[in-house]
Scaffold this active site. Sequence first.
Site, PDB file in Angstrom:
ATOM      1  N   ASN A 176      76.930  61.335  71.026  1.00  0.00           N
ATOM      2  CA  ASN A 176      75.743  61.037  71.825  1.00  0.00           C
ATOM      3  C   ASN A 176      75.655  59.520  71.908  1.00  0.00           C
ATOM      4  O   ASN A 176      75.165  58.863  70.992  1.00  0.00           O
ATOM      5  CB  ASN A 176      74.520  61.644  71.127  1.00  0.00           C
ATOM      6  N   ARG A 196      77.191  64.198  75.145  1.00  0.00           N
ATOM      7  CA  ARG A 196      75.893  64.415  75.765  1.00  0.00           C
ATOM      8  C   ARG A 196      75.776  63.461  76.955  1.00  0.00           C
ATOM      9  O   ARG A 196      75.977  62.257  76.800  1.00  0.00           O
ATOM     10  CB  ARG A 196      74.783  64.134  74.770  1.00  0.00           C
ATOM     11  N   HIS A 206      66.269  67.827  78.567  1.00  0.00           N
ATOM     12  CA  HIS A 206      66.240  68.655  77.343  1.00  0.00           C
ATOM     13  C   HIS A 206      66.847  70.038  77.602  1.00  0.00           C
ATOM     14  O   HIS A 206      66.551  70.990  76.875  1.00  0.00           O
ATOM     15  CB  HIS A 206      64.803  68.904  76.833  1.00  0.00           C
ATOM     16  N   ARG A 258      55.562  57.969  76.207  1.00  0.00           N
ATOM     17  CA  ARG A 258      55.534  58.210  77.660  1.00  0.00           C
ATOM     18  C   ARG A 258      54.262  58.965  78.029  1.00  0.00           C
ATOM     19  O   ARG A 258      53.832  59.859  77.308  1.00  0.00           O
ATOM     20  CB  ARG A 258      56.733  59.051  78.101  1.00  0.00           C
ATOM     21  N   GLU A 282      70.767  70.636  69.183  1.00  0.00           N
ATOM     22  CA  GLU A 282      71.452  70.280  70.424  1.00  0.00           C
ATOM     23  C   GLU A 282      72.921  69.973  70.177  1.00  0.00           C
ATOM     24  O   GLU A 282      73.772  70.283  71.005  1.00  0.00           O
ATOM     25  CB  GLU A 282      70.764  69.067  71.068  1.00  0.00           C
TER      26      GLU A 282
END
Length: 401
Positions: free
Chosen positions: A7, A93, A182, A243, A386
């Site tokens: 990642n 990823r 996601h 956010r 993940e």
Amino acid sequence: MKVLVLNSGSSSIKFQLFAVATWRAIAAGAVSRIGEDEGEVSYRWTDPQGHSRTDETRLPIPNHRDGIERIVAGLQAGGVLADLSELAAIGHRVVHGGERFQRPTLVDDAVVEAIRDMIPLAPLHNPANLDGIEVARTLFPGVPSVAVFDTAFHQTMPSTAYRYAIPEYLYLKHRVRRYGFHGTSHQYVGERAAAVLGKPFDRCNLITLHLGNGASATAIRAGRSIDTSMGMTPLEGLVMGTRCGDLDPAILFYTAEQLGLDNQALDDLLNRQSGLLGLCGVNDMREIHRLAAEGDDRAELAIAITARRIRKYIGAYYAELGRVDAIVFTGGIGENDAEVRHRACAGLENLGIALDDSANLSADRGERAISAAHSQVKILVIPTNEELAIARQALAAVGGG
Ligand code: ADP
């Protein structure tokens, strides 16, 4: 055989190495502060004798190439990767796959160019993801690289969910639409939820809630994403660590004018200064609970707004799906925060959604049901993974698994 998952971010690369036979992570870690005066390489691994080991080294890491070289050298020194030929695939990823990528994809030159073409849609993430891919292909030409996209699972959304009510040319010429993110996590916890329910995934209707620093909700009908709360970028939807989530877009012009902000400052305001941080000055939910317990009104409000937004999405997706088998909580907050789960589900009994308070509060970890026996809709906590999902999808994309 083994699968390495990378990642790659702009200044860090996280990795995990999986043994295909057991799907256990036999090593994990990160290279961080790439390009700074002092970087760091950290490892956790299980040595061939079965002992857990850790190692941390501080040294300058000038670029991604150096970072990936160090990761692989460390895996070899730790005895978990004797030879590169043990690697069946490297799973990368990739944040944005646009409309082009609907599934994990074996990387070739055309795929690299397509990911590059997506950079305007994800200017912070795709360049770093691409760096990781290009370095891995150069350093290990014999090991196939597979790109696993955060957006891919949501490519099944109908246009009624992904189009915004703005002029059509913005979609046709400029690719402005909802993509969702996601996806790897929503799909993974969805499939695990189906296993817990004892039903095939393609017969399950689910509302999956990934609540971490970033947060998103997804409506899954018959195993396919039909709507999700993040939009063209990860800024839309739920309240997140920093956010804002859903917002009246006119706030942008108003704030720009009142405060004299340019695009960069607006981006910083909404992506890095808002959400929980903006509401109460802290973005870590554990700390926010501590403050609220001490009587801090701003912290209490931040928790209440977060939970209310989640509840709103549960209601909206319930209406879209018509029938819901389960609501699934995951991510750091979804997996651990009984208070947020309680508030998010409060008052939904008439929709057939009822928590079992003691199951919700229990210190159990792992996959579990927390709904009351009479709840028509099951409420599940499913820890996300993940990296494991990327590893399995990467192996499948090269024809293994
Ligand atoms: P990321 O999106 O960066 O992967 P995580 O999924 O790890 O983040 O989620 C991080 C969030 O989870 C933080 O707000 C953190 O405070 C919260 N969190 C972790 N553990 C708990 C806990 N026990 N109770 C409440 N919140 C928690």
